[in-house]
Motif scaffolding. Structure first.
Motif, PDB file in Angstrom:
ATOM      1  N   PHE A   1      -5.706 -14.774  29.939  1.00 29.88           N
ATOM      2  CA  PHE A   1      -4.054 -14.923  29.914  1.00 29.88           C
ATOM      3  C   PHE A   1      -3.754 -14.833  28.518  1.00 29.88           C
ATOM      4  N   LEU A   2      -4.541 -14.818  27.452  1.00 34.91           N
ATOM      5  CA  LEU A   2      -4.109 -14.640  26.134  1.00 34.91           C
ATOM      6  C   LEU A   2      -4.260 -13.267  25.823  1.00 34.91           C
ATOM      7  N   ILE A   3      -5.090 -12.423  26.521  1.00 32.48           N
ATOM      8  CA  ILE A   3      -5.503 -11.116  25.970  1.00 32.48           C
ATOM      9  C   ILE A   3      -4.906  -9.874  26.952  1.00 32.48           C
ATOM     10  N   GLN A   4      -4.324 -10.384  28.220  1.00 35.64           N
ATOM     11  CA  GLN A   4      -3.592  -9.475  29.137  1.00 35.64           C
ATOM     12  C   GLN A   4      -2.188  -9.787  29.550  1.00 35.64           C
ATOM     13  N   PRO A   5      -1.561  -8.788  29.696  1.00 39.30           N
ATOM     14  CA  PRO A   5      -0.031  -9.009  29.881  1.00 39.30           C
ATOM     15  C   PRO A   5      -0.101  -9.436  31.352  1.00 39.30           C
ATOM     16  N   LEU A   6      -0.633 -10.553  31.851  1.00 39.17           N
ATOM     17  CA  LEU A   6      -0.557 -11.062  33.164  1.00 39.17           C
ATOM     18  C   LEU A   6       0.747 -11.691  33.619  1.00 39.17           C
ATOM     19  N   PHE A   7       1.490 -12.385  32.466  1.00 36.77           N
ATOM     20  CA  PHE A   7       2.449 -13.101  32.716  1.00 36.77           C
ATOM     21  C   PHE A   7       3.808 -12.095  33.207  1.00 36.77           C
ATOM     22  N   LEU A   8       3.671 -10.883  32.768  1.00 33.88           N
ATOM     23  CA  LEU A   8       4.534  -9.735  33.111  1.00 33.88           C
ATOM     24  C   LEU A   8       4.627  -9.694  34.509  1.00 33.88           C
ATOM     25  N   LEU A   9       3.375  -9.575  35.161  1.00 37.61           N
ATOM     26  CA  LEU A   9       3.110  -9.494  36.557  1.00 37.61           C
ATOM     27  C   LEU A   9       3.860 -10.687  37.322  1.00 37.61           C
ATOM     28  N   LEU A  10       4.052 -11.851  36.603  1.00 41.88           N
ATOM     29  CA  LEU A  10       4.473 -12.989  37.477  1.00 41.88           C
ATOM     30  C   LEU A  10       6.275 -12.958  37.293  1.00 41.88           C
ATOM     31  N   PHE A  11       6.600 -12.471  36.041  1.00 38.77           N
ATOM     32  CA  PHE A  11       7.901 -12.649  35.666  1.00 38.77           C
ATOM     33  C   PHE A  11       8.966 -11.396  36.442  1.00 38.77           C
ATOM     34  N   ILE A  12       8.268 -10.199  36.544  1.00 42.37           N
ATOM     35  CA  ILE A  12       8.956  -9.192  37.233  1.00 42.37           C
ATOM     36  C   ILE A  12       9.391  -9.674  38.575  1.00 42.37           C
ATOM     37  N   PRO A  13       8.541 -10.159  39.400  1.00 40.56           N
ATOM     38  CA  PRO A  13       9.001 -10.332  40.911  1.00 40.56           C
ATOM     39  C   PRO A  13       9.945 -11.512  40.903  1.00 40.56           C
ATOM     40  N   ALA A  14       9.691 -12.449  39.883  1.00 41.95           N
ATOM     41  CA  ALA A  14      10.507 -13.596  39.797  1.00 41.95           C
ATOM     42  C   ALA A  14      11.804 -13.428  39.350  1.00 41.95           C
ATOM     43  N   PHE A  15      11.998 -12.326  38.552  1.00 41.22           N
ATOM     44  CA  PHE A  15      13.457 -11.752  37.999  1.00 41.22           C
ATOM     45  C   PHE A  15      14.144 -11.112  38.898  1.00 41.22           C
ATOM     46  N   PHE A  16      13.416 -10.436  39.825  1.00 40.28           N
ATOM     47  CA  PHE A  16      14.090  -9.520  40.840  1.00 40.28           C
ATOM     48  C   PHE A  16      14.575 -10.378  41.885  1.00 40.28           C
TER      49      PHE A  16
ATOM     50  N   GLY B   1      -6.937 -12.368  15.868  1.00 38.50           N
ATOM     51  CA  GLY B   1      -7.230 -11.300  16.854  1.00 38.50           C
ATOM     52  C   GLY B   1      -6.312 -11.644  18.034  1.00 38.50           C
ATOM     53  N   LEU B   2      -6.700 -12.825  18.566  1.00 38.31           N
ATOM     54  CA  LEU B   2      -5.999 -13.158  19.977  1.00 38.31           C
ATOM     55  C   LEU B   2      -4.441 -13.280  19.656  1.00 38.31           C
ATOM     56  N   THR B   3      -4.104 -13.746  18.406  1.00 36.55           N
ATOM     57  CA  THR B   3      -2.459 -13.810  18.432  1.00 36.55           C
ATOM     58  C   THR B   3      -1.912 -12.683  18.287  1.00 36.55           C
ATOM     59  N   LEU B   4      -2.328 -11.668  17.535  1.00 39.33           N
ATOM     60  CA  LEU B   4      -1.939 -10.184  17.345  1.00 39.33           C
ATOM     61  C   LEU B   4      -1.729  -9.682  18.999  1.00 39.33           C
ATOM     62  N   ARG B   5      -2.805  -9.642  19.628  1.00 42.28           N
ATOM     63  CA  ARG B   5      -2.838  -8.962  20.950  1.00 42.28           C
ATOM     64  C   ARG B   5      -1.908  -9.735  21.854  1.00 42.28           C
ATOM     65  N   TYR B   6      -1.789 -10.950  21.837  1.00 44.27           N
ATOM     66  CA  TYR B   6      -0.739 -11.780  22.644  1.00 44.27           C
ATOM     67  C   TYR B   6       0.490 -11.238  22.234  1.00 44.27           C
ATOM     68  N   PHE B   7       0.998 -11.238  20.588  1.00 43.76           N
ATOM     69  CA  PHE B   7       2.192 -10.946  20.303  1.00 43.76           C
ATOM     70  C   PHE B   7       2.561  -9.384  20.858  1.00 43.76           C
ATOM     71  N   PHE B   8       1.638  -8.369  20.600  1.00 41.82           N
ATOM     72  CA  PHE B   8       1.965  -7.092  21.093  1.00 41.82           C
ATOM     73  C   PHE B   8       2.139  -7.037  22.464  1.00 41.82           C
ATOM     74  N   ASN B   9       1.462  -7.637  23.255  1.00 43.43           N
ATOM     75  CA  ASN B   9       1.488  -7.902  24.545  1.00 43.43           C
ATOM     76  C   ASN B   9       3.054  -8.422  25.066  1.00 43.43           C
ATOM     77  N   THR B  10       3.319  -9.409  24.262  1.00 42.26           N
ATOM     78  CA  THR B  10       4.672 -10.161  24.506  1.00 42.26           C
ATOM     79  C   THR B  10       5.722  -9.177  24.209  1.00 42.26           C
ATOM     80  N   VAL B  11       5.695  -8.432  22.985  1.00 40.64           N
ATOM     81  CA  VAL B  11       6.671  -7.505  22.722  1.00 40.64           C
ATOM     82  C   VAL B  11       6.966  -6.440  23.780  1.00 40.64           C
ATOM     83  N   PHE B  12       5.836  -5.809  24.003  1.00 44.40           N
ATOM     84  CA  PHE B  12       5.900  -4.817  25.343  1.00 44.40           C
ATOM     85  C   PHE B  12       6.415  -5.124  26.306  1.00 44.40           C
ATOM     86  N   SER B  13       5.820  -6.325  26.872  1.00 45.29           N
ATOM     87  CA  SER B  13       6.453  -7.243  28.128  1.00 45.29           C
ATOM     88  C   SER B  13       8.038  -7.466  27.864  1.00 45.29           C
ATOM     89  N   LEU B  14       8.301  -8.056  26.950  1.00 43.37           N
ATOM     90  CA  LEU B  14       9.851  -8.134  26.745  1.00 43.37           C
ATOM     91  C   LEU B  14      10.609  -6.797  26.781  1.00 43.37           C
TER      92      LEU B  14
END
Length: 147
Positions: A126-141, A61-74
């Motif tokens: 951090f596994l179940i929420q797309p928190l990394f996206l909130l970090l990556f977007i400003p860093a890439f900008f 369950g954690l892996t699938l949720r992390y995977f989907f969050n990762t795909v949509f974040s990417l």
């Protein structure tokens, strides 16, 4: 000029769709993914023992949720920046973070003192929420702006 406006409309639409997919994952988390810690952390978890759980189902369950969050974040990062280097770098980071976080999560579940379960709360977050996206977007900008 019209092409530029249409291109931005398409970008905005794609980002809204991807953010909506992230919201759907969150809205239907109890229905789609096995996670007995969802209700556990909604209560007074600091004084309660861990709920009974199936290791394999929880891992899946954690892996699938992390995977989907990762795909949509990417997808969001791709739409925003259109830079393959950013996508590759982010995908690698997501993979490394997953390995580290899932390992710490299961070590914490099985070996952590129950009084310190707030650590488990944050690792799981951090596994179940797309928190990394909130970090990556400003860093890439910022990275794009420096270039």
């Amino acid at each position: 000029m019209l092409q530029k406006i249409l291109k931005n409309k398409l970008k905005i639409t794609l980002i809204l769709v991807l953010v909506s997919l992230l919201a759907i994952i969150r809205a239907y988390e109890e229905k789609f993914f096995y996670d007995p810690f969802l209700t556990y952390f909604k209560g007074d978890y600091l004084s309660l023992p861990f709920p009974e759980f199936n290791d394999f189902k929880l891992f899946l369950g954690l892996t699938l949720r992390y995977f989907f969050n990762t795909v949509f974040s990417l997808g969001i990062i791709h739409v925003l920046f259109l830079d393959l280097k950013f996508i590759k770098f982010t995908a690698l980071l997501y993979f490394i973070f997953y390995l580290v976080l899932i390992s710490i999560f299961f070590l914490a579940v099985h070996f952590l003192d129950k009084e310190n379960n707030f650590v488990l709360f944050y690792i799981r977050r951090f596994l179940i929420q797309p928190l990394f996206l909130l970090l990556f977007i400003p860093a890439f900008f910022y990275q794009k702006r420096i270039k």
